[in-house]
Scaffold this active site. Structure first.
Site, PDB file in Angstrom:
ATOM      1  N   TYR A 121      55.955  17.804  50.599  1.00  5.74           N
ATOM      2  CA  TYR A 121      55.291  16.785  49.778  1.00  5.74           C
ATOM      3  C   TYR A 121      56.148  15.520  49.696  1.00  5.74           C
ATOM      4  O   TYR A 121      55.698  14.427  50.041  1.00  5.74           O
ATOM      5  CB  TYR A 121      55.041  17.356  48.383  1.00  5.74           C
ATOM      6  CG  TYR A 121      54.259  16.442  47.468  1.00  5.74           C
ATOM      7  CD1 TYR A 121      52.902  16.212  47.668  1.00  5.74           C
ATOM      8  CD2 TYR A 121      54.887  15.804  46.398  1.00  5.74           C
ATOM      9  CE1 TYR A 121      52.182  15.373  46.833  1.00  5.74           C
ATOM     10  CE2 TYR A 121      54.173  14.966  45.555  1.00  5.74           C
ATOM     11  CZ  TYR A 121      52.820  14.755  45.768  1.00  5.74           C
ATOM     12  OH  TYR A 121      52.112  13.922  44.933  1.00  5.74           O
ATOM     13  N   GLU A 123      58.900  14.436  51.390  1.00  5.78           N
ATOM     14  CA  GLU A 123      59.214  13.723  52.642  1.00  5.78           C
ATOM     15  C   GLU A 123      57.938  13.218  53.316  1.00  5.78           C
ATOM     16  O   GLU A 123      57.953  12.181  53.967  1.00  5.78           O
ATOM     17  CB  GLU A 123      60.018  14.622  53.593  1.00  5.78           C
ATOM     18  CG  GLU A 123      61.382  15.030  53.053  1.00  5.78           C
ATOM     19  CD  GLU A 123      62.413  13.895  53.040  1.00  5.78           C
ATOM     20  OE1 GLU A 123      62.042  12.713  53.018  1.00  5.78           O
ATOM     21  OE2 GLU A 123      63.613  14.217  53.053  1.00  5.78           O
ATOM     22  N   VAL A 163      51.973  21.166  34.578  1.00  6.58           N
ATOM     23  CA  VAL A 163      52.407  21.584  33.246  1.00  6.58           C
ATOM     24  C   VAL A 163      51.343  21.313  32.175  1.00  6.58           C
ATOM     25  O   VAL A 163      51.107  22.175  31.310  1.00  6.58           O
ATOM     26  CB  VAL A 163      53.785  20.969  32.903  1.00  6.58           C
ATOM     27  CG1 VAL A 163      53.751  19.463  32.800  1.00  6.58           C
ATOM     28  CG2 VAL A 163      54.342  21.560  31.643  1.00  6.58           C
ATOM     29  N   VAL A 164      50.668  20.167  32.219  1.00  8.12           N
ATOM     30  CA  VAL A 164      49.708  19.861  31.148  1.00  8.12           C
ATOM     31  C   VAL A 164      48.517  20.824  31.214  1.00  8.12           C
ATOM     32  O   VAL A 164      48.148  21.450  30.207  1.00  8.12           O
ATOM     33  CB  VAL A 164      49.233  18.387  31.232  1.00  8.12           C
ATOM     34  CG1 VAL A 164      48.135  18.133  30.215  1.00  8.12           C
ATOM     35  CG2 VAL A 164      50.403  17.439  30.986  1.00  8.12           C
ATOM     36  N   SER A 165      47.930  20.980  32.415  1.00  6.07           N
ATOM     37  CA  SER A 165      46.779  21.883  32.530  1.00  6.07           C
ATOM     38  C   SER A 165      47.198  23.319  32.244  1.00  6.07           C
ATOM     39  O   SER A 165      46.490  24.073  31.569  1.00  6.07           O
ATOM     40  CB  SER A 165      46.114  21.755  33.898  1.00  6.07           C
ATOM     41  OG  SER A 165      47.072  21.753  34.918  1.00  6.07           O
ATOM     42  N   PHE A 167      49.589  24.488  30.220  1.00  2.00           N
ATOM     43  CA  PHE A 167      49.765  24.743  28.785  1.00  2.00           C
ATOM     44  C   PHE A 167      48.410  24.781  28.076  1.00  2.00           C
ATOM     45  O   PHE A 167      48.170  25.627  27.209  1.00  2.00           O
ATOM     46  CB  PHE A 167      50.651  23.663  28.146  1.00  2.00           C
ATOM     47  CG  PHE A 167      52.121  23.772  28.505  1.00  2.00           C
ATOM     48  CD1 PHE A 167      52.584  24.809  29.305  1.00  2.00           C
ATOM     49  CD2 PHE A 167      53.039  22.846  28.025  1.00  2.00           C
ATOM     50  CE1 PHE A 167      53.938  24.916  29.638  1.00  2.00           C
ATOM     51  CE2 PHE A 167      54.395  22.950  28.341  1.00  2.00           C
ATOM     52  CZ  PHE A 167      54.840  23.975  29.158  1.00  2.00           C
ATOM     53  N   GLY A 183      63.259  24.360  28.554  1.00  5.02           N
ATOM     54  CA  GLY A 183      62.276  23.396  28.037  1.00  5.02           C
ATOM     55  C   GLY A 183      62.891  22.073  27.633  1.00  5.02           C
ATOM     56  O   GLY A 183      62.207  21.206  27.090  1.00  5.02           O
ATOM     57  N   GLN A 185      64.181  19.950  29.810  1.00  4.80           N
ATOM     58  CA  GLN A 185      63.951  18.935  30.850  1.00  4.80           C
ATOM     59  C   GLN A 185      62.838  18.007  30.372  1.00  4.80           C
ATOM     60  O   GLN A 185      61.902  18.441  29.704  1.00  4.80           O
ATOM     61  CB  GLN A 185      63.623  19.578  32.207  1.00  4.80           C
ATOM     62  CG  GLN A 185      62.313  20.310  32.338  1.00  4.80           C
ATOM     63  CD  GLN A 185      62.396  21.768  31.880  1.00  4.80           C
ATOM     64  OE1 GLN A 185      63.036  22.098  30.905  1.00  4.80           O
ATOM     65  NE2 GLN A 185      61.677  22.632  32.564  1.00  4.80           N
ATOM     66  N   GLN A 253      65.111  15.348  34.827  1.00  3.17           N
ATOM     67  CA  GLN A 253      64.590  14.224  34.064  1.00  3.17           C
ATOM     68  C   GLN A 253      63.820  13.316  35.012  1.00  3.17           C
ATOM     69  O   GLN A 253      64.193  13.167  36.174  1.00  3.17           O
ATOM     70  CB  GLN A 253      65.757  13.437  33.459  1.00  3.17           C
ATOM     71  CG  GLN A 253      65.323  12.409  32.446  1.00  3.17           C
ATOM     72  CD  GLN A 253      66.485  11.518  32.008  1.00  3.17           C
ATOM     73  OE1 GLN A 253      67.488  11.419  32.705  1.00  3.17           O
ATOM     74  NE2 GLN A 253      66.335  10.872  30.873  1.00  3.17           N
TER      75      GLN A 253
HETATM   76  N1  LIG Z   1      48.547  13.659  39.372  1.00  2.58           N
HETATM   77  C1  LIG Z   1      49.772  13.258  39.511  1.00  2.58           C
HETATM   78  O1  LIG Z   1      50.585  13.441  38.612  1.00  2.58           O
HETATM   79  C2  LIG Z   1      50.229  12.518  40.748  1.00  2.58           C
HETATM   80  C3  LIG Z   1      51.535  12.038  40.773  1.00  2.58           C
HETATM   81  C4  LIG Z   1      51.983  11.377  41.897  1.00  2.58           C
HETATM   82  C5  LIG Z   1      51.146  11.163  42.961  1.00  2.58           C
HETATM   83  N2  LIG Z   1      49.870  11.628  42.928  1.00  2.58           N
HETATM   84  C6  LIG Z   1      49.040  11.413  44.106  1.00  2.58           C
HETATM   85  O2  LIG Z   1      47.744  10.998  43.751  1.00  2.58           O
HETATM   86  C7  LIG Z   1      46.787  11.544  44.667  1.00  2.58           C
HETATM   87  C8  LIG Z   1      45.724  12.294  43.895  1.00  2.58           C
HETATM   88  O3  LIG Z   1      46.352  13.352  43.188  1.00  2.58           O
HETATM   89  P1  LIG Z   1      45.560  14.291  42.161  1.00  2.58           P
HETATM   90  O4  LIG Z   1      46.502  14.607  41.066  1.00  2.58           O
HETATM   91  O5  LIG Z   1      44.229  13.712  41.860  1.00  2.58           O
HETATM   92  O6  LIG Z   1      45.462  15.605  43.044  1.00  2.58           O
HETATM   93  P2  LIG Z   1      44.170  16.451  43.487  1.00  2.58           P
HETATM   94  O7  LIG Z   1      44.652  17.651  44.240  1.00  2.58           O
HETATM   95  O8  LIG Z   1      43.305  16.651  42.307  1.00  2.58           O
HETATM   96  O9  LIG Z   1      43.454  15.432  44.457  1.00  2.58           O
HETATM   97  C9  LIG Z   1      43.763  15.317  45.807  1.00  2.58           C
HETATM   98  C10 LIG Z   1      42.447  15.306  46.574  1.00  2.58           C
HETATM   99  O10 LIG Z   1      42.746  15.161  47.981  1.00  2.58           O
HETATM  100  C11 LIG Z   1      41.926  16.072  48.687  1.00  2.58           C
HETATM  101  N3  LIG Z   1      42.577  16.379  49.969  1.00  2.58           N
HETATM  102  C12 LIG Z   1      43.707  17.111  50.161  1.00  2.58           C
HETATM  103  N4  LIG Z   1      44.003  17.160  51.478  1.00  2.58           N
HETATM  104  C13 LIG Z   1      43.039  16.448  52.127  1.00  2.58           C
HETATM  105  C14 LIG Z   1      42.771  16.147  53.484  1.00  2.58           C
HETATM  106  N5  LIG Z   1      43.578  16.565  54.478  1.00  2.58           N
HETATM  107  N6  LIG Z   1      41.679  15.397  53.780  1.00  2.58           N
HETATM  108  C15 LIG Z   1      40.839  14.952  52.795  1.00  2.58           C
HETATM  109  N7  LIG Z   1      41.030  15.223  51.481  1.00  2.58           N
HETATM  110  C16 LIG Z   1      42.128  15.950  51.155  1.00  2.58           C
HETATM  111  C17 LIG Z   1      41.795  17.270  47.776  1.00  2.58           C
HETATM  112  O11 LIG Z   1      40.707  18.114  48.102  1.00  2.58           O
HETATM  113  C18 LIG Z   1      41.660  16.601  46.411  1.00  2.58           C
HETATM  114  O12 LIG Z   1      40.317  16.297  46.086  1.00  2.58           O
HETATM  115  C19 LIG Z   1      47.586  12.419  45.639  1.00  2.58           C
HETATM  116  O13 LIG Z   1      47.851  11.690  46.812  1.00  2.58           O
HETATM  117  C20 LIG Z   1      48.869  12.698  44.896  1.00  2.58           C
HETATM  118  O14 LIG Z   1      49.945  12.930  45.777  1.00  2.58           O
HETATM  119  C21 LIG Z   1      49.406  12.308  41.843  1.00  2.58           C
END
Ligand SMILES: NC(=O)c1ccc[n+]([C@@H]2O[C@H](COP(=O)([O-])OP(=O)(O)OC[C@H]3O[C@@H](n4cnc5c(N)ncnc54)[C@H](O)[C@@H]3O)[C@@H](O)[C@H]2O)c1
Length: 291
Positions: A121, A123, A163-165, A167, A183, A185, A253
């Site tokens: 993830y 890298e 973590v949120v979902s 809990f 806990g 962190q 952190q």
């Molecule tokens: N939620 C967070 O805290 C957070 C933090 C940092 C970055 N992000 C980034 O935000 C974006 C959305 O995250 P999220 O929390 O909504 O996650 P999520 O898993 O709910 O959403 C990701 C979506 O991408 C789709 N997906 C995965 N691989 C795919 C592929 N190869 N082709 C097409 N669709 C694909 C999944 O089916 C899903 O609907 C992601 O890129 C994630 O890395 C989220």
């Protein structure tokens, strides 16, 4: 905003349920497609969100996770180049790894393990940022890069281990609330509506500010405080706190410095944790059918 939206998803970690309410809208179209394969459509703007984001999902098939970030970025950047679209990358605070400076500013290069369980993830997202900036320098593509910090809200997957979902689902089901480590962190939690506002401002900003820019909520809580808050907001839960071993490479952190987003986008998060948690708990109550 009056846009036609084409939503592309292979439903690896998302579900059709999450967009079911939009299917009747004439401005909305849904397409099942994996971004690791090329996509030929006509669009003006691309928000590249595709990527499993929780450790449970991204470690399930780590090779596919790296492919989604890297091949997915190449395919979406290729599409943007062909149709001259503006393209925004959903990058992540994980590009900072286990940071040695707090809070993290955008000019910090990070402290990332290249061969660990989280590397697919971290890298993958770092390489995607490289591709975005090389397409910008080499092909003059209009790019935007947002580094998203921990974001939560309705429509999260109930079993994705975040973590949120975690809990909330545990508290609603009267199950033990599992805390990794003691806990102490800390994390900062951003409500999804704040993030979307920030990403639209980044995409639409008139001065051509491309980032990378942190989008997150700088207010820090310990994981224990989060668990206690969730229990206070679900007062009839009989759940108890239990403590397990910390997983590998779990950062101690994580806190964004959002001064760049404030300066360039006039943006700051507005939804306090209690309010965001209340809305998220309501969603999970309906979803899980609990009272
Ligand atoms: N939620 C967070 O805290 C957070 C933090 C940092 C970055 N992000 C980034 O935000 C974006 C959305 O995250 P999220 O929390 O909504 O996650 P999520 O898993 O709910 O959403 C990701 C979506 O991408 C789709 N997906 C995965 N691989 C795919 C592929 N190869 N082709 C097409 N669709 C694909 C999944 O089916 C899903 O609907 C992601 O890129 C994630 O890395 C989220």
């Amino acid at each position: 905003m009056g846009c036609d939206v084409l939503c592309v998803d292979n439903f690896y970690s998302g579900t059709k349920d999450n967009v079911a309410h939009l299917l009747g809208n004439p401005c909305f179209e849904l397409m099942r497609h994996d971004v690791t394969f090329p996509l030929y459509v006509e669009v003006d703007e691309i928000y590249n969100f595709a990527c499993p984001a929780s450790p449970v999902h991204y470690q399930w098939d780590p090779v596919q996770t790296t492919k989604t970030s890297v091949h997915g970025a190449i395919n979406m950047l290729g599409l943007a180049k062909r149709v001259k679209a503006k393209i925004l990358q959903a990058s992540t605070s994980e590009v900072y790894g286990d940071p040695q400076v707090h809070p993290q500013r955008e000019n910090y290069w990070g402290h990332v393990n290249p061969i660990g369980l989280r590397s697919c993830y971290d890298e993958g997202k770092r390489c995607a940022e490289t591709l975005f900036f090389d397409y910008h320098r080499q092909h003059s593509l209009q790019i935007r890069v947002a580094r998203i910090f921990n974001t939560y809200g309705p429509h999260m997957h109930p079993n994705d281990g975040r973590v949120v979902s975690n809990f909330i689902v545990q508290a609603l089901g009267n199950k033990d609330i599992t805390i990794y480590g003691d806990g102490s962190q800390t994390r900062s939690f951003q409500y999804v509506d704040d993030l979307i506002e920030g990403m639209v401002r980044l995409m639409e900003n008139a001065v051509g500010f491309i980032g990378p820019v942190n989008l997150g909520n700088p207010v820090e809580f310990t994981i224990r405080q989060l668990a206690e808050k969730v229990l206070r907001l679900i007062p009839n839960s009989t759940s108890k706190l239990v403590f397990n071993d910390l997983p590998a490479d779990d950062p101690i952190q994580r806190k964004p410095d959002i001064s760049l987003a404030q300066e360039k986008l006039d943006w700051a998060p507005r939804v306090p944790l209690d309010e965001g948690l209340t809305r998220t708990i309501d969603y999970f109550r309906r979803k899980l059918g609990s009272v």
